[in-house]
Design an enzyme around this catalytic site. Structure first.
Site: not given
Length: 301
Positions: A48, A62, A89, A91, A116, A118, A126, A161, A191, A213
């Protein structure tokens, strides 16, 4: 030697197989290419690549400050060092639907097995912090639809996500997950689930693979693989674990050097020179180099 012997296309097929296996697959987070090789050596199913780790490695929080170019470049460097499939990731997809489409193709070009995307606003935060904001359902599904339409390899995994549970609750998360699957998501990343029952609720809502996660210091307990298996989770990630461990060790070593004037007390905790050379396959490079340069270089006149 050099990079992976497995093509990106083969890795994407492998990721699909892992998610269909009926067994929870563990994907530790790599913070650099060498850590990805270590993950493979220790027998994990995949790698990952966390957006938080990529940002933190640049000295940034982040909150959506990294660019597509930075993420694709670093993720590609990590992915090509291992035969395992790598999930990255992405974002919010780095912009509007057309930007999301470009993101997918750049990540395909970089050799990733999937990503992924989101449903937070950008700038984001985060997933285990309070105060998140999510986009409306129309915007969220447009992102996923654009991603699914843009991919050229049908096996490149599009995972959606959703962060809506922290904002509107678990029922909203179920509804959002269903809509994202209808928009083309191959898998769902719910998430900041607080309990195993909440993971079970997402499992009951969709038929696609779901991800858990297990980040430290977050909203969830650090559930075991068996616990997650029992509620139908297909993949578990440990996104920042290796970075936190490495930076903790680095901090303690610097403090030791500062206090004692030498690193002697920390040597026993270090990766040995021999072990480091083993990880980078030094011997194979040496043999290759010897095989190529098997002649005498004439002297300069």
């Amino acid at each position: 030697m050099l990079y992976s012997k497995v093509t990106p296309e083969q890795k994407r097929v492998r990721l699909r197989e892992l998610l269909a296996s009926g067994t929870v697959q563990q994907f530790p987070g790599a913070f650099n290419p060498l850590s990805a090789r270590l993950i493979e050596e220790k027998g994990f199913a995949g790698v990952y690549i966390s957006g938080a780790v990529l940002a933190n490695d640049l000295g940034l929080p982040d909150i959506g400050l990294t660019t597509l170019t930075e993420v694709a470049t670093r993720a590609g460097q990590i992915a090509r060092m291992t035969d395992l499939p790598s999930l990255v990731d992405a974002d919010t997809g780095f912009g509007e639907p057309m930007n999301v489409a470009r993101t997918i193709q750049e990540l395909e070009n970089a050799g990733l097995a999937g990503c992924h995307i989101e449903d937070q606003f950008n700038p984001k935060r985060c997933g285990h912090l309070d105060g998140k904001n999510v986009v409306d359902i129309d915007t969220a599904t447009k992102r996923i639809r654009a991603a699914a339409d843009a991919r050229r390899d049908p096996n490149f995994l599009i995972m959606a996500r959703t962060d809506i549970r922290a904002v509107e609750g678990i029922q909203a998360a179920q509804d959002r997950a269903k809509a994202l699957v209808d928009a083309g998501a191959d898998a769902i990343f719910p998430e900041a689930m607080a309990t195993l029952d909440e993971f079970q609720a997402i499992r009951d809502a969709v038929d696609v693979p779901i991800l858990a996660n297990m980040t430290e210091f977050g909203k969830s307990e650090l559930f075991t693989v068996d616990q997650l298996q029992n509620v139908g989770v297909n993949m578990v990630i440990y996104p920042v674990t290796l970075l936190r461990i490495a930076m903790g060790a680095a901090e303690r070593t610097l403090e030791s050097i500062r206090a004692a004037g030498t690193q002697e007390a920390q040597v026993e905790n270090m990766l040995t020179r021999a072990r480091l050379y083993e990880l980078v396959d030094y011997e194979a490079y040496n043999q290759f180099d010897t095989g190529v340069f098997n002649f005498q270089v004439p002297g300069v006149r």
